[in-house]
Every structure is written in structure tokens, then in C-alpha cells.
Design an enzyme around this catalytic site. Structure first.
Site, PDB file in Angstrom:
ATOM      1  N   CYS A   1      47.276  42.070  41.347  1.00  0.00           N
ATOM      2  CA  CYS A   1      47.638  40.675  41.604  1.00  0.00           C
ATOM      3  C   CYS A   1      47.528  39.836  40.333  1.00  0.00           C
ATOM      4  O   CYS A   1      48.375  38.982  40.059  1.00  0.00           O
ATOM      5  CB  CYS A   1      46.759  40.078  42.694  1.00  0.00           C
ATOM      6  SG  CYS A   1      46.935  40.875  44.298  1.00  0.00           S
ATOM      7  N   ALA A   2      46.494  40.085  39.553  1.00  0.00           N
ATOM      8  CA  ALA A   2      46.310  39.354  38.298  1.00  0.00           C
ATOM      9  C   ALA A   2      47.461  39.666  37.343  1.00  0.00           C
ATOM     10  O   ALA A   2      48.052  38.754  36.746  1.00  0.00           O
ATOM     11  CB  ALA A   2      44.966  39.718  37.672  1.00  0.00           C
TER      12      ALA A   2
END
Length: 171
Positions: free
Chosen positions: A61-62
């Protein structure tokens, strides 16, 4: 037919109203990192790229948020949003630490209205209550013109295809 994604190869059922290409994008209002209400979906003056992720506090996600942040600058006539279940305070810290400035990070923690209305709510398993990884491109008239429900939660989306469609409807 149940809509599913996968987590490490295992089917995971999703809940909600499943938005598809051609549908009107549901309008939802979510808090940003400053707890200001931001409305997404529906018709707007600009096209929208809406990115749903489970949590900014995971490597995939990052990375996804960082990549879209870098590439969002190229689309001046569009709005880019990342929606997660993270608290706005955690999202703000993430954005500050990672230099996220070219997109808005929104939180769906209050009532999961985005995940329910777009059909990305994970309904079972260890990630129950989070959002699946998905991308929606919404044109200025409020119609969904692109959707990718990433088939494996731990995989990255097709950045190039999403950005290609987004650029085509934003300009």
C-alpha cells in the site's frame, strides 16, 4: 455470484454494492488527514482517480501510494484520492514521512461508506473490515470508466493502464 479477491492465494469474499464500469460512481464524503470532509465520486469539474488500499501501513500500500503520488503530477486536470481504513492521524503521519503531496489521502474508518458503496469491503478472514485493493477512474460526468479489483491483495495494480485511462478522461 459472490465477488472475491485473493489473499495469498485464498479466496476472500467482498461485501457491498459492486460498482462496475458504466455505473454512476457513488458519492461518499470522507475525512482527509486534517479531518476536513472531502466528497468523492459523482460528477465533478475534474476526472477522479480513486485508489482503495487496505492500509497505508503495509509495504504494498505504501509503495502504491508513493507511485501514484509521483505520477499524479502529470495529470493536472484530475483529482487523485487514496482511500484506506487508516485513521486520519496515521495517514497524516504517513504522508508527512513519505512526502505525499500530489494526492489526497482519505479515511473510510467511520462507517466504511466507501468500501460498502464501491463493493471493496473485505467480508471475511484476517483482513475482514478493511478494503480490498482497487482502482476506479471516474469521468467528469460521474461515470466509472475504469475499474481494477486487484486479484491478489498483496499485489500491486496495473499503474500504466489506470493512468492511461485517467489521463484520457482528465484532459
Amino acid at each position: 455470484m459472490a465477488v472475491t479477491t485473493k489473499l495469498k492465494g485464498n479466496d476472500i469474499a467482498l461485501c457491498g454494492n459492486f460498482v462496475e464500469v458504466g455505473d454512476r460512481a457513488p458519492v461518499v464524503t470522507l475525512p482527509n488527514t486534517n479531518l476536513e470532509e472531502v466528497t468523492i465520486g459523482g460528477a465533478k469539474e475534474k476526472a477522479q482517480l480513486i485508489i482503495a488500499v487496505p492500509s497505508l501501513d503495509t509495504p504494498v500500500c505504501a509503495t502504491e501510494t508513493q507511485k501514484f503520488n509521483e505520477r499524479a503530477v502529470a495529470v493536472e486536470k484530475g483529482e487523485v484520492y487514496v482511500v484506506s481504513m487508516d485513521l486520519p492521524f496515521a495517514s497524516k503521519r504517513f504522508c508527512s514521512t513519505e512526502g505525499i503531496e500530489n494526492l489526497q489521502v482519505l479515511s473510510d474508518y467511520r462507517d466504511k461508506s466507501f468500501a460498502i458503496n464501491y463493493g471493496t469491503l473485505i467480508g471475511e478472514g484476517v483482513l475482514r473490515g478493511l478494503s480490498a485493493r482497487a482502482i476506479f477512474v471516474v469521468d467528469k460526468k460521474g461515470k466509472v470508466v475504469y475499474k481494477e479489483l486487484v486479484s491478489e491483495i498483496t499485489a500491486e495494480p496495473d499503474y500504466e493502464k489506470a493512468l492511461e485511462v485517467f489521463k484520457s478522461v482528465a484532459n
